[in-house]
Write a protein that holds these residues in place. Sequence first.
Motif, short mmCIF file in Angstrom:
data_model
loop_
_atom_site.label_atom_id
_atom_site.label_comp_id
_atom_site.label_asym_id
_atom_site.label_seq_id
_atom_site.Cartn_x
_atom_site.Cartn_y
_atom_site.Cartn_z
N GLU A 112 0.85 -1.19 0.00
CA GLU A 112 0.00 0.00 0.00
C GLU A 112 0.89 1.24 0.00
O GLU A 112 2.01 1.21 0.52
CB GLU A 112 -0.89 0.04 1.24
CG GLU A 112 -1.95 -1.03 1.30
CD GLU A 112 -2.86 -0.83 2.50
OE1 GLU A 112 -4.08 -0.76 2.30
OE2 GLU A 112 -2.35 -0.72 3.62
N TYR A 133 -8.36 4.96 -10.19
CA TYR A 133 -8.83 4.16 -9.07
C TYR A 133 -10.27 4.52 -8.71
O TYR A 133 -10.84 5.47 -9.23
CB TYR A 133 -7.93 4.39 -7.85
CG TYR A 133 -6.67 3.56 -7.84
CD1 TYR A 133 -6.16 2.95 -8.99
CD2 TYR A 133 -5.94 3.39 -6.66
CE1 TYR A 133 -5.00 2.20 -8.96
CE2 TYR A 133 -4.77 2.64 -6.62
CZ TYR A 133 -4.31 2.05 -7.77
OH TYR A 133 -3.16 1.31 -7.72
N MET A 142 -8.67 2.49 -4.35
CA MET A 142 -8.49 1.09 -4.70
C MET A 142 -8.44 0.93 -6.22
O MET A 142 -9.21 1.57 -6.94
CB MET A 142 -9.68 0.26 -4.18
CG MET A 142 -10.13 0.60 -2.77
SD MET A 142 -9.12 -0.08 -1.48
CE MET A 142 -9.52 -1.81 -1.64
N GLY A 150 -3.01 -0.27 -3.12
CA GLY A 150 -3.96 0.68 -2.58
C GLY A 150 -3.25 1.95 -2.15
O GLY A 150 -2.04 1.95 -1.90
N GLN A 224 -15.79 -2.31 -3.14
CA GLN A 224 -14.92 -3.31 -3.74
C GLN A 224 -15.33 -3.51 -5.19
O GLN A 224 -16.36 -3.01 -5.65
CB GLN A 224 -15.03 -4.62 -2.97
CG GLN A 224 -14.50 -4.55 -1.53
CD GLN A 224 -12.99 -4.47 -1.48
OE1 GLN A 224 -12.29 -4.92 -2.38
NE2 GLN A 224 -12.47 -3.87 -0.42
#
Length: 228
Positions: A112, A133, A142, A150, A224
Amino acid sequence: MAVPAILSADQIDAALAGLPDWRYRLGGLVTVYKAPTSAAALELIAAVGRLAEEQGHHPDLDWRYNRVFLRYSSHDAGGQVTPRDVAAATAAGAAAAASGAAAEPGLFRTIEVGIDTEDPAAISEVWRVALGYRRASSGDLMDPYGRGPGVWFQETSTPNSNHIHLDVHRSQAESGAVQEKTAATGALMNRDHAPGWVVVTDVQGNRLCLCTEAGHGPETVQDQPPPD
């Protein structure tokens, strides 16, 4: 379709006791299998694919010559671990054993990018648009296809002079040796938050964090990729 039950940290630990090939990582179960040959790795991928179709539950999968990287997470439960992931990991592990593949879960690293800032809202849209993202409900950014790291914004009134650092996530079972080798390079190791994370600073002041699941239990529900 009903959203499956999210497993607690204790339930995940209990499940992993029966899944020695697998580790918990940021809302998913992960492992790496090393097949005898690249052809055998492809056969394992095909077997995992057949299982995914039968189960209606598909992993994130990456093939690197004779190694297969796998991650199971329930997107429709907000990117958390559910009984469905445990069942899928169990079946994939059986397929790997049948193919002669050996588990190497310590190879599965998750990266990340952390950015120190006094005002995340002032900069996050720049990063989101430039990277292509999507924004999670937590405010983290994400990759919608799970390919890139991330990005999260560490809000602080005293940002470090080097605003950007990497978080390198490994399982606690494999973290000790990496920390020892990193310390041997002469890096400054701040262990105030161990075993959750250790802040590493090189001789030029650049930082990274060596993180484990001890600092990250089951995550807050986040946006998600679309469900299977």
